[in-house]
Design a protein around this motif. Structure first.
Motif, mmCIF file in Angstrom:
data_model
loop_
_atom_site.group_PDB
_atom_site.id
_atom_site.type_symbol
_atom_site.label_atom_id
_atom_site.label_comp_id
_atom_site.label_asym_id
_atom_site.label_seq_id
_atom_site.Cartn_x
_atom_site.Cartn_y
_atom_site.Cartn_z
ATOM 1 N N LYS A 15 0.905 -0.948 0.310
ATOM 2 C CA LYS A 15 0.189 -0.017 0.035
ATOM 3 C C LYS A 15 0.860 1.348 -0.396
ATOM 4 C CE LYS A 15 -4.025 -2.010 2.689
ATOM 5 N NZ LYS A 15 -3.692 -3.612 2.710
ATOM 6 N N ILE A 16 0.446 2.214 -0.953
ATOM 7 C CA ILE A 16 1.454 3.405 -1.481
ATOM 8 C C ILE A 16 0.565 4.258 0.049
ATOM 9 C CG2 ILE A 16 2.873 5.526 -2.807
ATOM 10 C CD1 ILE A 16 2.194 2.994 -4.927
ATOM 11 N N VAL A 17 1.338 4.633 0.659
ATOM 12 C CA VAL A 17 0.914 6.580 1.381
ATOM 13 C C VAL A 17 1.118 7.021 0.909
ATOM 14 C CG1 VAL A 17 0.847 6.984 3.700
ATOM 15 C CG2 VAL A 17 1.106 4.397 3.161
ATOM 16 N N ASN A 18 2.505 7.868 -0.143
ATOM 17 C CA ASN A 18 2.852 9.368 -0.055
ATOM 18 C C ASN A 18 3.593 8.372 -1.153
ATOM 19 O OD1 ASN A 18 2.853 11.431 -0.391
ATOM 20 N ND2 ASN A 18 3.098 12.544 1.698
ATOM 21 N N SER A 19 4.055 9.631 -1.849
ATOM 22 C CA SER A 19 5.102 9.031 -2.839
ATOM 23 C C SER A 19 5.825 10.046 -2.962
ATOM 24 C CB SER A 19 4.016 9.300 -4.526
ATOM 25 O OG SER A 19 4.203 7.712 -4.694
ATOM 26 N N HIS A 20 7.264 10.415 -3.077
ATOM 27 C CA HIS A 20 8.300 11.918 -3.863
ATOM 28 C C HIS A 20 8.807 11.820 -4.614
ATOM 29 C CE1 HIS A 20 6.792 12.190 0.515
ATOM 30 N NE2 HIS A 20 6.866 10.568 0.919
ATOM 31 N N SER A 21 8.813 12.739 -4.931
ATOM 32 C CA SER A 21 9.924 12.754 -6.778
ATOM 33 C C SER A 21 11.189 13.191 -5.421
ATOM 34 C CB SER A 21 8.854 13.907 -7.115
ATOM 35 O OG SER A 21 10.358 13.578 -8.454
ATOM 36 N N VAL A 22 12.254 12.392 -6.163
ATOM 37 C CA VAL A 22 13.190 12.352 -4.776
ATOM 38 C C VAL A 22 14.508 13.490 -6.301
ATOM 39 C CG1 VAL A 22 15.309 11.509 -4.736
ATOM 40 C CG2 VAL A 22 12.924 10.513 -3.991
ATOM 41 N N TYR A 23 14.218 13.335 -7.885
ATOM 42 C CA TYR A 23 15.130 13.872 -8.520
ATOM 43 C C TYR A 23 14.766 13.280 -10.336
ATOM 44 C CZ TYR A 23 19.607 14.025 -11.948
ATOM 45 O OH TYR A 23 20.021 14.369 -13.036
ATOM 46 N N THR A 24 14.517 14.086 -11.140
ATOM 47 C CA THR A 24 14.347 14.046 -12.487
ATOM 48 C C THR A 24 15.582 14.399 -13.717
ATOM 49 O OG1 THR A 24 11.649 13.779 -11.900
ATOM 50 C CG2 THR A 24 12.541 14.439 -13.920
ATOM 51 N N PRO A 26 16.171 14.370 -17.922
ATOM 52 C CA PRO A 26 15.340 13.753 -19.500
ATOM 53 C C PRO A 26 15.539 12.136 -19.282
ATOM 54 C CG PRO A 26 17.330 15.656 -19.837
ATOM 55 C CD PRO A 26 17.340 15.559 -18.414
ATOM 56 N N TRP A 27 16.241 11.583 -18.544
ATOM 57 C CA TRP A 27 16.557 10.117 -19.219
ATOM 58 C C TRP A 27 15.528 9.431 -18.130
ATOM 59 C CZ3 TRP A 27 18.205 7.574 -23.318
ATOM 60 C CH2 TRP A 27 18.826 8.525 -23.788
ATOM 61 N N LEU A 28 16.003 9.709 -16.542
ATOM 62 C CA LEU A 28 15.323 8.781 -15.538
ATOM 63 C C LEU A 28 14.869 9.817 -14.577
ATOM 64 C CD1 LEU A 28 17.452 8.845 -12.651
ATOM 65 C CD2 LEU A 28 18.676 7.764 -14.311
ATOM 66 N N THR A 29 13.867 9.297 -13.926
ATOM 67 C CA THR A 29 13.010 9.529 -12.715
ATOM 68 C C THR A 29 13.499 9.003 -11.081
ATOM 69 O OG1 THR A 29 10.683 9.147 -13.294
ATOM 70 C CG2 THR A 29 11.336 11.102 -14.288
ATOM 71 N N VAL A 30 14.043 9.262 -9.865
ATOM 72 C CA VAL A 30 13.803 9.039 -9.216
ATOM 73 C C VAL A 30 12.479 9.044 -8.182
ATOM 74 C CG1 VAL A 30 14.987 8.226 -6.641
ATOM 75 C CG2 VAL A 30 16.203 8.888 -9.346
ATOM 76 N N ARG A 31 12.165 8.355 -7.350
ATOM 77 C CA ARG A 31 10.840 8.528 -6.617
ATOM 78 C C ARG A 31 11.403 7.376 -5.015
ATOM 79 N NH1 ARG A 31 7.091 5.191 -9.258
ATOM 80 N NH2 ARG A 31 6.381 4.081 -7.346
ATOM 81 N N TYR A 45 10.005 2.683 -0.298
ATOM 82 C CA TYR A 45 10.903 1.693 -1.263
ATOM 83 C C TYR A 45 11.226 2.941 -2.616
ATOM 84 C CZ TYR A 45 11.058 -2.507 -3.713
ATOM 85 O OH TYR A 45 11.595 -3.202 -4.527
ATOM 86 N N SER A 46 12.031 2.858 -3.212
ATOM 87 C CA SER A 46 12.702 3.422 -4.233
ATOM 88 C C SER A 46 12.469 3.245 -5.412
ATOM 89 C CB SER A 46 13.816 3.935 -3.805
ATOM 90 O OG SER A 46 14.114 4.949 -2.440
ATOM 91 N N VAL A 47 11.942 4.159 -6.472
ATOM 92 C CA VAL A 47 12.154 3.209 -8.059
ATOM 93 C C VAL A 47 12.528 3.890 -8.480
ATOM 94 C CG1 VAL A 47 10.712 2.721 -9.359
ATOM 95 C CG2 VAL A 47 9.387 2.117 -6.911
ATOM 96 N N VAL A 48 13.568 3.729 -10.037
ATOM 97 C CA VAL A 48 14.193 4.837 -10.675
ATOM 98 C C VAL A 48 13.060 4.368 -11.893
ATOM 99 C CG1 VAL A 48 15.797 4.824 -11.665
ATOM 100 C CG2 VAL A 48 16.049 4.244 -9.223
ATOM 101 N N VAL A 126 12.333 0.398 -13.479
ATOM 102 C CA VAL A 126 11.760 0.339 -14.361
ATOM 103 C C VAL A 126 12.223 0.406 -15.847
ATOM 104 C CG1 VAL A 126 9.379 0.784 -15.059
ATOM 105 C CG2 VAL A 126 9.522 0.673 -12.587
ATOM 106 N N SER A 127 12.606 0.109 -16.510
ATOM 107 C CA SER A 127 13.333 0.127 -18.138
ATOM 108 C C SER A 127 12.677 -0.740 -18.861
ATOM 109 C CB SER A 127 14.806 0.106 -17.391
ATOM 110 O OG SER A 127 15.073 0.333 -19.038
ATOM 111 N N PRO A 128 11.593 -0.394 -19.213
ATOM 112 C CA PRO A 128 11.061 -1.624 -20.512
ATOM 113 C C PRO A 128 11.553 -1.167 -22.261
ATOM 114 C CG PRO A 128 9.667 0.661 -20.165
ATOM 115 C CD PRO A 128 10.776 0.267 -18.769
ATOM 116 N N THR A 129 12.094 -1.436 -22.533
ATOM 117 C CA THR A 129 13.065 -2.013 -23.594
ATOM 118 C C THR A 129 12.495 -2.766 -24.983
ATOM 119 O OG1 THR A 129 15.364 -2.234 -22.086
ATOM 120 C CG2 THR A 129 15.459 -2.597 -24.551
ATOM 121 N N SER A 130 12.291 -2.535 -25.929
ATOM 122 C CA SER A 130 11.332 -3.421 -27.041
ATOM 123 C C SER A 130 12.906 -4.106 -27.808
ATOM 124 C CB SER A 130 11.265 -1.992 -27.676
ATOM 125 O OG SER A 130 9.932 -1.758 -27.322
ATOM 126 N N LEU A 131 12.525 -4.627 -28.130
ATOM 127 C CA LEU A 131 13.871 -5.580 -28.885
ATOM 128 C C LEU A 131 13.053 -5.940 -30.661
ATOM 129 C CD1 LEU A 131 14.211 -8.414 -25.879
ATOM 130 C CD2 LEU A 131 14.977 -6.851 -26.828
#
Length: 189
Positions: A15-24, A26-31, A45-48, A126-131
């Motif tokens: 369950k996500i209580v709150n989300s905080h943007s940490v860094y953004t 053009p190539w990545l975001t960290v929350r 929990y941190s997600v890139v 999270v880094s979806p890549t098309s092949l």
């Protein structure tokens, strides 16, 4: 970012209580999410999120493949990989693959096969890549970006497969597109 109406957002068993943007950039975001873990305890929990990308294996009529050799800042060494790059906001994965192949090693292809997608990381990145498999090649001049110092490496397809199996090619999307292309083309390994 506070969730709507102060309510928690269910995310699988978390369950996500709150989300905080940490860094953004053009190539990545960290929350960083404040969460209630599956065991009911509070935590974070941190997600890139990386820009979606493509990986392209170019193969000629003699079963030679064209790879890139380049120093990669993140791992701090020269790596051997398929052509790879980010998908721009106004591009389809196929258009990005075509652009990257021409930019990085100067190759255009008239036949393209979509070999699916992969998630190189699944826990915190999270880094979806098309092949893609590119065939019916025309070799021309590369036009790499200013940060790229790329050497084009021509190998037999069997050599590329061996390099995957011997850990000489370690970039996950490159390994996967090489092995999927082998299966697609009916080549045993």
């Amino acid at each position: 970012m506070i969730l709507e109406n102060g309510q928690m957002n269910q995310h699988g068993p978390w369950k996500i209580v709150n989300s905080h943007s940490v860094y953004t950039d053009p190539w990545l975001t960290v929350r960083r999410d404040d969460v209630i873990r599956p065991d009911g305890k509070p935590g974070t929990y941190s997600v890139v999120n990386l820009k979606p990308g493509v990986s392209v294996l170019a193969i000629d009529s003699k079963n030679n493949v064209y790879l890139t050799e380049e120093f990669h800042y993140g791992v701090g060494r020269v790596t051997l990989e398929t052509v790879s790059g980010g998908i721009e906001a106004d591009e389809s994965p196929l258009l990005a693959a075509q652009r990257e192949l021409q930019e990085e090693i100067g190759i255009k292809a008239s036949t393209w096969h979509d070999l699916g997608r992969c998630d190189p990381f699944t826990a915190s990145v999270v880094s979806p890549t098309s092949l893609f498999l590119a065939c019916d090649l025309t070799i021309g001049d590369a036009s790499p970006e200013g940060t790229e110092q790329i050497q084009c490496v021509k190998l037999s397809f069997s050599e590329a497969i061996e390099k995957v199996m011997n850990n000489e090619i370690t970039h996950a999307p490159s390994c996967l597109v090489i092995l999927k292309a082998a299966r697609f083309l009916g080549i045993d390994f």
